[in-house]
Write a protein that holds these residues in place. Structure first.
Motif, PDB file in Angstrom:
ATOM      1  N   ASP A   1       0.835  -1.192   0.000  1.00  0.00           N
ATOM      2  CA  ASP A   1       0.000   0.000   0.000  1.00  0.00           C
ATOM      3  C   ASP A   1       0.868   1.238   0.000  1.00  0.00           C
ATOM      4  N   SER A   2       0.407   2.272  -0.671  1.00  0.00           N
ATOM      5  CA  SER A   2       1.135   3.540  -0.664  1.00  0.00           C
ATOM      6  C   SER A   2       1.151   4.101   0.731  1.00  0.00           C
ATOM      7  N   PRO A   3       2.270   4.691   1.160  1.00  0.00           N
ATOM      8  CA  PRO A   3       2.340   5.251   2.494  1.00  0.00           C
ATOM      9  C   PRO A   3       1.413   6.428   2.648  1.00  0.00           C
ATOM     10  N   THR A   4       0.586   6.358   3.674  1.00  0.00           N
ATOM     11  CA  THR A   4      -0.361   7.425   3.918  1.00  0.00           C
ATOM     12  C   THR A   4       0.385   8.703   4.246  1.00  0.00           C
ATOM     13  N   GLY A   5      -0.021   9.765   3.619  1.00  0.00           N
ATOM     14  CA  GLY A   5       0.568  11.045   3.940  1.00  0.00           C
ATOM     15  C   GLY A   5       1.931  11.260   3.321  1.00  0.00           C
ATOM     16  N   SER A   6       2.288  10.461   2.355  1.00  0.00           N
ATOM     17  CA  SER A   6       3.601  10.623   1.764  1.00  0.00           C
ATOM     18  C   SER A   6       3.622  11.709   0.719  1.00  0.00           C
ATOM     19  N   SER A   7       2.490  12.213   0.363  1.00  0.00           N
ATOM     20  CA  SER A   7       2.433  13.245  -0.645  1.00  0.00           C
ATOM     21  C   SER A   7       1.749  14.473  -0.100  1.00  0.00           C
ATOM     22  N   LYS A   8       1.963  15.565  -0.790  1.00  0.00           N
ATOM     23  CA  LYS A   8       1.385  16.820  -0.337  1.00  0.00           C
ATOM     24  C   LYS A   8       0.624  17.451  -1.477  1.00  0.00           C
ATOM     25  N   GLY A   9      -0.630  17.823  -1.253  1.00  0.00           N
ATOM     26  CA  GLY A   9      -1.432  18.465  -2.273  1.00  0.00           C
ATOM     27  C   GLY A   9      -1.573  19.949  -1.994  1.00  0.00           C
ATOM     28  N   ALA A  10      -2.610  20.557  -2.581  1.00  0.00           N
ATOM     29  CA  ALA A  10      -2.865  21.979  -2.364  1.00  0.00           C
ATOM     30  C   ALA A  10      -3.139  22.228  -0.882  1.00  0.00           C
ATOM     31  N   LEU A  11      -2.625  23.334  -0.383  1.00  0.00           N
ATOM     32  CA  LEU A  11      -2.768  23.663   1.032  1.00  0.00           C
ATOM     33  C   LEU A  11      -3.991  24.532   1.277  1.00  0.00           C
ATOM     34  N   LYS A  12      -4.665  24.239   2.379  1.00  0.00           N
ATOM     35  CA  LYS A  12      -5.795  25.070   2.804  1.00  0.00           C
ATOM     36  C   LYS A  12      -5.625  25.407   4.278  1.00  0.00           C
ATOM     37  N   LEU A  13      -5.998  26.630   4.625  1.00  0.00           N
ATOM     38  CA  LEU A  13      -5.974  27.075   6.013  1.00  0.00           C
ATOM     39  C   LEU A  13      -7.380  27.512   6.393  1.00  0.00           C
ATOM     40  N   VAL A  14      -7.926  26.884   7.433  1.00  0.00           N
ATOM     41  CA  VAL A  14      -9.311  27.143   7.858  1.00  0.00           C
ATOM     42  C   VAL A  14      -9.304  27.561   9.321  1.00  0.00           C
ATOM     43  N   ARG A  15      -9.974  28.680   9.625  1.00  0.00           N
ATOM     44  CA  ARG A  15     -10.070  29.162  10.999  1.00  0.00           C
ATOM     45  C   ARG A  15     -11.263  28.512  11.704  1.00  0.00           C
ATOM     46  N   VAL A  16     -11.067  28.083  12.955  1.00  0.00           N
ATOM     47  CA  VAL A  16     -12.142  27.553  13.794  1.00  0.00           C
ATOM     48  C   VAL A  16     -12.325  28.524  14.955  1.00  0.00           C
ATOM     49  N   SER A  17     -13.476  29.131  15.055  1.00  0.00           N
ATOM     50  CA  SER A  17     -13.676  30.175  16.061  1.00  0.00           C
ATOM     51  C   SER A  17     -15.093  30.116  16.620  1.00  0.00           C
ATOM     52  N   ASP A  18     -15.244  30.547  17.872  1.00  0.00           N
ATOM     53  CA  ASP A  18     -16.580  30.647  18.480  1.00  0.00           C
ATOM     54  C   ASP A  18     -16.948  32.103  18.716  1.00  0.00           C
ATOM     55  N   ALA A  19     -16.336  33.008  17.963  1.00  0.00           N
ATOM     56  CA  ALA A  19     -16.607  34.438  18.144  1.00  0.00           C
ATOM     57  C   ALA A  19     -18.071  34.775  17.884  1.00  0.00           C
ATOM     58  N   SER A  20     -18.717  33.930  17.048  1.00  0.00           N
ATOM     59  CA  SER A  20     -20.125  34.199  16.723  1.00  0.00           C
ATOM     60  C   SER A  20     -21.079  33.602  17.755  1.00  0.00           C
ATOM     61  N   GLY A  21     -20.552  32.933  18.772  1.00  0.00           N
ATOM     62  CA  GLY A  21     -21.391  32.305  19.785  1.00  0.00           C
ATOM     63  C   GLY A  21     -21.391  30.795  19.679  1.00  0.00           C
ATOM     64  N   SER A  22     -20.987  30.254  18.538  1.00  0.00           N
ATOM     65  CA  SER A  22     -20.863  28.804  18.369  1.00  0.00           C
ATOM     66  C   SER A  22     -19.699  28.544  17.427  1.00  0.00           C
ATOM     67  N   LEU A  23     -19.166  27.319  17.480  1.00  0.00           N
ATOM     68  CA  LEU A  23     -18.012  27.007  16.643  1.00  0.00           C
ATOM     69  C   LEU A  23     -18.384  27.029  15.170  1.00  0.00           C
ATOM     70  N   SER A  24     -17.578  27.726  14.396  1.00  0.00           N
ATOM     71  CA  SER A  24     -17.806  27.797  12.957  1.00  0.00           C
ATOM     72  C   SER A  24     -16.450  27.816  12.262  1.00  0.00           C
ATOM     73  N   THR A  25     -16.436  27.468  10.981  1.00  0.00           N
ATOM     74  CA  THR A  25     -15.186  27.420  10.220  1.00  0.00           C
ATOM     75  C   THR A  25     -15.224  28.427   9.081  1.00  0.00           C
ATOM     76  N   THR A  26     -14.058  29.020   8.823  1.00  0.00           N
ATOM     77  CA  THR A  26     -13.925  29.999   7.739  1.00  0.00           C
ATOM     78  C   THR A  26     -12.610  29.750   7.021  1.00  0.00           C
ATOM     79  N   GLU A  27     -12.664  29.562   5.703  1.00  0.00           N
ATOM     80  CA  GLU A  27     -11.436  29.361   4.953  1.00  0.00           C
ATOM     81  C   GLU A  27     -10.650  30.662   4.890  1.00  0.00           C
ATOM     82  N   VAL A  28      -9.362  30.581   5.239  1.00  0.00           N
ATOM     83  CA  VAL A  28      -8.506  31.766   5.294  1.00  0.00           C
ATOM     84  C   VAL A  28      -7.603  31.856   4.072  1.00  0.00           C
TER      85      VAL A  28
END
Length: 788
Positions: free
Chosen positions: A231-258
């Motif tokens: 089997d191919s080693p898991t995580g041996s490659s790297k694809g496009a990077l995404k950064l997502v913020r997790v915050s409860d500033a709105s009163g509940s946990l929500s995610t926003t792509e940065v």
């Protein structure tokens, strides 16, 4: 503190809990490495740094058949345990069959079993066993997985163990590797010895040479499938990077792509929030120091939900601000790339290539080699001014070494070095157990055992460090003030039946190689063959003869080596007259002691001493081609199954082990060429291929104390271990047959003796009868009492 966890992470090592009725129940150490597919587990790995600080890796492992409730409980308990340890652990979500290298590295082998805690326990009946077929897969960490008992399950590329109770069959596919066969044999022997008490019979069979009993136990003979790629080693490659913020500033946990793209900036992370960093192969949950309690607790759960719809092998890892691992930092442009291995596409045994999402090039890998650190600034306990005690293992016991000879080791022995020092105002202890390359297994085991006993006597507060000859850490070298010397020979084994004898160099002539770079912490001496070809212009040597001690300094030797050679001479000369000799000005007595003049690597072919040689391991043993730096390298690092690159400044050597595969050979040569270009070496810098067992002096001169007599002739580990196991099994069977024959002979003697006694009585006129009957008949029983 929760009742589920009793003082977790209080000492280095592994702790494992299984989720039972939604609670975390400690697992006994004897069961470490065995996982039931219907259960979920927590695995805490505690590691102590050289500075005495504890670092933690917390894995929650999810069986393929475990319930959602158990998986949820494992995630919740991981958060609870993380809180108990102050948020210090790096959390890893692991899924059966897709575990990370970090998780696999915690175990020598991993065994998957069917069922789980809810399946209960079966009553065990003696000699009644359920037949099972185990698939053995992996090279560095082996997985053992139960599979369907049928010929269609076998494939030509792997190893299988058929456990039929008191008959155990080891089946080797025609394309199985040496390492897989050796691992399969380990599994078969573990079942035979540990589970069957040595009573089962082990039979090894190669594909195409199976005995009829094997096919009968398997349920019938049939065609075997072709080899399948790993089997191919898991995580041996790297694809496009995404950064997502997790915050409860709105009163509940929500995610926003940065951000989304090829690179990320460190400045994008905010300490007040939690972020998800996604490179397609792996998802990291980064927890800022000032994140709210809800964000910290919900971050991991949010990260797991984020992977919905992905393949089950996608890992989710939680990291804390300030304790980011190197792999995480490598995803950001502003963090210096770490010295982590880069992966090429993975090649299976059949030659089919499974393409990674983004294949690294030889040029990228060469850049990683150029950027990497070799640990020159290694954090050590202190300056070595504490109290040092040294013990040699003799007849299984630690015997104090004369303080006048501290720092002198013999290659055929094992030692314990106890070092006591002050750390933050408190007394601390380091226990080094040093294992000579020629010391026996029983001596090495005794050294490890006594180091543990010393640690136990200190309340378990000491730090134990296993040191193999040639791999001494700088702090250990520092303890002896430039006087660490390794002699040939040593004491015999403590086992009297081994026929060993004490072996020491007693002819009065001895040659010692003094080598190092960057300070006294890396400079030491080792005894080598007393011939001119052992010399090289880049180092110092000490030659002892019955009448004199010569300190020979090569033209390229550095000042530290010269100072160490002076110290070594002071220890070893023992009344001999010291004579310092510069290269080219040797007296006749010097060459006579070495058996005459001879060629050796001279200053014209050795590099300028501006930095030490660097050794890199090149291997695809894990399925992907990797290059890793090896700090403080020695001859013992060279393994026959791999390829190595040795950069000596004015040349790059490609050392090829006898069992290296074609992919490793080709990729190593390509990487070496890219590395030479990247380092800015001159166009005529040579890339030289060196084969195992045929190393020229210009190569061996870069290894302290190279032992030509130990040139490795490949010995198949499977064949060697199998031969030993078969010999032991035959010896046990012979002993059992001998015991049966002795018992039968004793019974025959008893019968013969009885017959002789019978014949003797018959000849003397005694009535014929049972010889064991009394001569006088027994009196009749008394009459019953009269009725009332």
């Amino acid at each position: 503190m929760s009742s589920d966890f009793a003082n977790p992470g209080s000492k280095p090592g592994l702790e494992i809990w299984r989720i039972e009725s939604l609670a975390a129940v400690p697992l006994p150490a004897k069961d470490f490495g065995t996982f039931y597919d219907g259960d979920s587990y927590l695995v805490l790995k505690t590691t102590e740094t050289t500075g005495g600080k504890y670092v933690y890796d917390l894995f929650f492992w999810l069986g393929s058949e475990s319930s959602q409730d158990e998986q949820g409980a494992a995630a919740y308990k991981a958060v609870e345990l993380d809180d108990l340890l102050g948020g210090a652990p790096v959390q890893h979500r692991e899924v059966q069959d897709c575990e990370s290298d970090s998780f696999l590295g915690c175990f020598k082998k991993i065994s998957y079993e069917k069922g789980g805690v809810k399946s209960g326990f079966r009553k065990v009946e003696r000699d009644v066993y359920e037949t099972r077929l185990l698939h053995v897969k992996g090279s560095r960490t082996v997985r053992i997985k139960p599979v369907a008992i049928d010929h269609t399950t076998l494939n030509a590329g792997d190893v299988f163990v058929l456990d039929a109770g008191l008959s155990i069959y080891l089946w080797n596919g025609s394309g199985a590797s040496h390492k897989e066969k050796a691992k399969g044999l380990e599994v078969a022997l573990a079942i035979k010895d540990d589970e069957r008490g040595g009573r089962a019979k082990l039979t090894a069979c190669d594909q195409g040479a199976e005995e009829a009993a094997f096919w009968e136990a398997l349920g019938g003979q049939g065609p075997v499938a072709a080899a399948t790629p790993d089997d191919s080693p898991t995580g041996s490659s790297k694809g496009a990077l995404k950064l997502v913020r997790v915050s409860d500033a709105s009163g509940s946990l929500s995610t926003t792509e940065v951000a989304c793209g090829d690179t990320l900036e460190r400045s994008m992370l905010d300490s007040k929030d939690v972020f998800i960093v996604d490179n397609e192969a792996e998802v990291f949950v980064w927890v800022g120091k000032e994140a709210t309690a809800d964000e910290k607790k919900g971050g991991m759960e949010t990260g797991v939900k984020y992977t919905a719809g992905r393949p089950k092998g996608v890992r989710v890892t939680k990291v804390s601000e300030g304790a980011e691992p190197a792999l995480f930092k490598s995803l950001f442009k502003s963090w210096k790339p770490p010295a982590t291995p880069a992966d090429f596409s993975m090649v299976g045994r059949s030659g089919n290539v499974a393409q990674a999402t983004a294949q690294a090039s030889a040029a990228d890998l060469a850049k990683g080699m150029s950027d990497c650190s070799f640990g020159e600034s290694e954090d050590v306990a202190d300056d070595g001014s504490g109290k040092t005690e040294m013990y040699r293992i003799e007849d299984f016991e630690p015997v104090p070494v004369d303080q006048a000879t501290y720092g002198q080791f013999f290659a055929g022995d094992s030692y314990i070095v106890k070092y006591t020092y002050l750390s933050s105002g408190r007394e601390a202890t380091l226990l080094y157990f040093w294992l000579g390359k020629d010391s026996t297994t029983d001596e090495q085991g005794a050294a490890a055992l006594h180091a543990k006993q010393m640690d136990d006597n200190l309340g378990g507060q000491a730090t134990q460090v296993r040191v193999t000859m040639g791999k001494e850490p700088p702090h250990l070298v520092r303890l002896f003030g430039g006087k660490l010397v390794v002699h040939s020979g040593g004491r015999a084994s403590g086992f009297k039946n081994k026929g060993d004898e004490d072996s020491y160099d007693e002819d009065g002539v001895a040659l010692y190689h003094v080598k190092g770079f960057g300070g006294a912490d890396s400079t030491k001496a080792a005894q080598v063959a007393e011939v001119a070809t052992s010399l090289n212009s880049g180092d110092c040597f000490v030659l002892l003869t019955p009448a004199a001690a010569f300190l020979w300094a090569g033209n390229g030797a550095n000042e530290t080596e010269k100072a160490t050679a002076q110290a070594v001479c002071g220890v070893l000369k023992q009344g001999r007259k010291l004579q310092e000799v510069a290269e080219g000005g040797e007296p006749d007595a010097f060459w006579e002691a070495l058996g005459g003049k001879g060629e050796y690597p001279s200053s014209s072919v050795l590099p300028e001493p501006d930095r030490p040689a660097r050794l890199f391991l090149c291997s695809n043993a894990t399925g992907a081609f990797k290059v890793e730096p090896l700090a403080h390298f020695s001859q013992s690092d060279l393994e026959e199954g791999d390829v190595y690159l040795l950069d000596v400044g004015n040349a790059v050597f490609v050392w090829v082990g006898s069992e290296a595969n074609e992919l490793e050979k080709g990729m190593a040569a390509e990487t070496a060429a890219s590395y030479v270009a990247l380092e800015g070496y001159s166009a005529d810098t040579a890339v030289l291929t060196v084969k195992s067992g045929s190393e020229p002096p210009i190569f061996t001169s870069h290894f302290l104390g190279w032992d030509a007599s130990r040139a490795k002739v490949f010995l198949d580990p499977y064949e060697a271990k199998l031969a030993k196991a078969m010999a032991e099994q035959e010896a046990a069977q012979a002993a059992e047959e001998e015991a049966r024959a002795a018992s039968a002979a004793a019974k025959a003697d008893a019968v013969a003796k009885a017959e002789a006694e019978r014949a003797s009585k018959a000849s003397s006129g005694a009535p014929d009868g049972d010889p064991f009957e009394d001569d006088e008949p027994e009196p009749p029983p008394p009459p019953p009492p009269p009725p009332p």
